[in-house]
Design an enzyme around this catalytic site. Structure first.
Site, mmCIF file in Angstrom:
data_model
loop_
_atom_site.group_PDB
_atom_site.id
_atom_site.type_symbol
_atom_site.label_atom_id
_atom_site.label_comp_id
_atom_site.label_asym_id
_atom_site.label_seq_id
_atom_site.Cartn_x
_atom_site.Cartn_y
_atom_site.Cartn_z
ATOM 1 N N ASP A 51 0.261 -1.355 0.236
ATOM 2 C CA ASP A 51 -0.344 0.275 -0.007
ATOM 3 C C ASP A 51 1.251 1.030 -0.071
ATOM 4 O O ASP A 51 1.490 0.920 -0.396
ATOM 5 C CB ASP A 51 -0.672 -0.081 1.386
ATOM 6 C CG ASP A 51 -2.007 -0.585 1.568
ATOM 7 O OD1 ASP A 51 -2.948 -0.996 -0.297
ATOM 8 O OD2 ASP A 51 -2.789 -0.975 1.982
ATOM 9 N N LYS A 73 -2.962 4.174 -3.704
ATOM 10 C CA LYS A 73 -3.657 5.425 -4.112
ATOM 11 C C LYS A 73 -2.140 6.254 -3.860
ATOM 12 O O LYS A 73 -1.556 6.837 -3.582
ATOM 13 C CB LYS A 73 -4.147 6.482 -3.489
ATOM 14 C CG LYS A 73 -5.380 7.591 -4.254
ATOM 15 C CD LYS A 73 -6.413 8.247 -3.378
ATOM 16 C CE LYS A 73 -6.899 7.424 -2.174
ATOM 17 N NZ LYS A 73 -7.517 8.264 -1.553
ATOM 18 N N MET A 188 -7.932 9.445 9.175
ATOM 19 C CA MET A 188 -8.706 9.410 8.099
ATOM 20 C C MET A 188 -9.549 11.255 8.321
ATOM 21 O O MET A 188 -10.282 11.689 7.437
ATOM 22 C CB MET A 188 -9.017 8.922 7.304
ATOM 23 C CG MET A 188 -8.254 7.107 6.938
ATOM 24 S SD MET A 188 -9.300 6.158 6.739
ATOM 25 C CE MET A 188 -9.406 5.271 7.953
HETATM 26 N N1 SAH Z 1 -4.207 0.580 9.269
HETATM 27 C C1 SAH Z 1 -3.568 1.454 9.751
HETATM 28 C C2 SAH Z 1 -4.544 2.635 9.107
HETATM 29 C C3 SAH Z 1 -4.575 2.862 8.026
HETATM 30 S S1 SAH Z 1 -5.963 4.002 7.764
HETATM 31 C C4 SAH Z 1 -3.049 1.710 10.605
HETATM 32 O O1 SAH Z 1 -3.012 0.781 12.004
HETATM 33 O O2 SAH Z 1 -2.268 2.309 10.915
HETATM 34 C C5 SAH Z 1 -5.035 5.292 6.911
HETATM 35 C C6 SAH Z 1 -5.038 6.313 8.335
HETATM 36 O O3 SAH Z 1 -3.964 5.660 9.295
HETATM 37 C C7 SAH Z 1 -4.510 8.169 7.340
HETATM 38 O O4 SAH Z 1 -5.384 8.487 6.873
HETATM 39 C C8 SAH Z 1 -3.824 8.498 8.924
HETATM 40 O O5 SAH Z 1 -5.627 8.545 9.774
HETATM 41 C C9 SAH Z 1 -3.392 7.239 9.602
HETATM 42 N N2 SAH Z 1 -2.012 6.796 9.427
HETATM 43 C C10 SAH Z 1 -1.327 5.738 9.058
HETATM 44 N N3 SAH Z 1 -0.128 6.035 8.966
HETATM 45 C C11 SAH Z 1 0.538 7.377 9.950
HETATM 46 C C12 SAH Z 1 1.835 7.937 10.176
HETATM 47 N N4 SAH Z 1 2.769 7.790 9.596
HETATM 48 N N5 SAH Z 1 1.436 9.086 9.975
HETATM 49 C C13 SAH Z 1 0.235 9.967 11.089
HETATM 50 N N6 SAH Z 1 -0.593 8.830 10.431
HETATM 51 C C14 SAH Z 1 -0.777 8.042 10.332
#
Ligand code: SAH
Length: 286
Positions: A51, A73, A188
């Site tokens: 991803d 994306k 998000m």
């Molecule tokens: N499965 C992922 C989340 C996916 S949804 C997890 O467990 O972290 C995607 C959202 O995750 C983004 O919009 C943001 O809100 C958050 N996110 C993922 N990586 C991030 C990072 N390094 N810093 C800040 N927010 C993050």
């Protein structure tokens, strides 16, 4: 097949069997936050379907001859459809490949990992799930924010800022969330920050409630904005922060004043040794 140069501690690490899919979390960004099972999968996989949120350094650890398929994306192009990704995984597995599906954070936290695994199992494919450190926990820890603290909250709630259609989540009961949880961790949420803020204020949360926004958490580009519910929209508008970002609402954000360990590492002094006003040092309390 070329050997991976990655080494793991001695042990009986499981093998990805041909035709299996391992659905793995990559953690929030810093490659050091991968689990050993995920590293073990990277060493073996014939193909890695990854991803947008997976750090490029992590992919460099794959075997030289591993096929890498991007399924996210990028550059404003629409994201690959979920069903297409799932069916790609099915096909690769049916070809007898050892497949690693690598997703940011934890695959089962707001990442549609559950759907992918379900489709695979519906097609008779064997799966293994390797959890990862989710951004809402690990990303906040890198900002010096503990998601629970006994003086602040007995519950923490993970919320997604938009629903399947990309709209602000309408099904969220902000009154209930507000009452139940001292700390809210919103994934998000940036696009719909105004409606999230309105929902929380409407549910009785205070204008001066602490809020932190952590963008690109655990990466070299991590940025942290400390603000309040009242000021957050103006502060967001005045701060350059790239996606992705986590929003944390609640008094545990104040703990950053003492726990910003990255600032300490840079030689700065803690801003406040007792931001929650607990009085005695923790070790002197029960
Ligand atoms: N499965 C992922 C989340 C996916 S949804 C997890 O467990 O972290 C995607 C959202 O995750 C983004 O919009 C943001 O809100 C958050 N996110 C993922 N990586 C991030 C990072 N390094 N810093 C800040 N927010 C993050």
């Amino acid at each position: 097949m070329t050997e991976s140069t990655l080494t793991l501690p001695t042990g009986n690490w499981p093998e990805i069997k041909p035709g299996w899919v391992w659905l793995c979390g990559a953690g929030p960004g810093d490659p050091g936050l991968m689990t050993m099972h995920a590293v073990n999968a990277l060493r073996q996989a014939d193909v890695i379907v990854y991803d947008a949120l997976v750090a490029p350094e992590i992919l460099e650890w794959a075997r030289d001859d591993a096929e890498k398929i991007y399924a996210g994306k990028r550059g404003g192009k629409p994201s690959a459809k979920q069903i297409d990704i799932s069916l790609t995984l099915v096909e690769l597995a049916q070809q007898g490949k050892r497949v690693m599906r690598l997703k940011g954070g934890d695959p089962f936290v707001f990442g549609r990992g559950g759907e992918e695994a379900q489709t695979l199992i519906q097609h008779g494919i064997n799966v293994r799930i390797v959890p990862g450190i989710s951004a809402g926990i690990g990303g906040l820890a890198y900002a010096g924010i503990p998601v629970t603290h006994r003086d602040v909250n007995q519950a923490v709630t993970f919320v997604t800022g938009h629903d399947q259609t990309g709209e602000a989540t309408k099904t969220l009961d902000w009154d209930a969330l507000s009452r139940a949880s001292g700390v809210l961790v919103i994934y998000m949420g940036m696009k719909h920050a105004p409606s999230i803020r309105a929902g929380l204020l409407g549910a009785g949360r205070e204008m001066d409630e602490p809020v932190a926004i952590v963008s690109q958490a655990t990466t070299p580009n991590q940025k942290v904005l400390e603000t309040t519910l009242g000021a957050m929209l103006d502060d967001i508008a005045n701060t350059e922060m790239g996606p992705p970002a986590i929003i944390c609402v609640g008094r545990s954000v104040l703990m950053r004043q003492v726990l910003d360990w990255q600032a300490l590492e840079r030689g700065e002094k803690p801003r406040n040794l007792d931001p929650l006003g607990r009085g005695k040092p923790a070790e002197l309390r029960d």
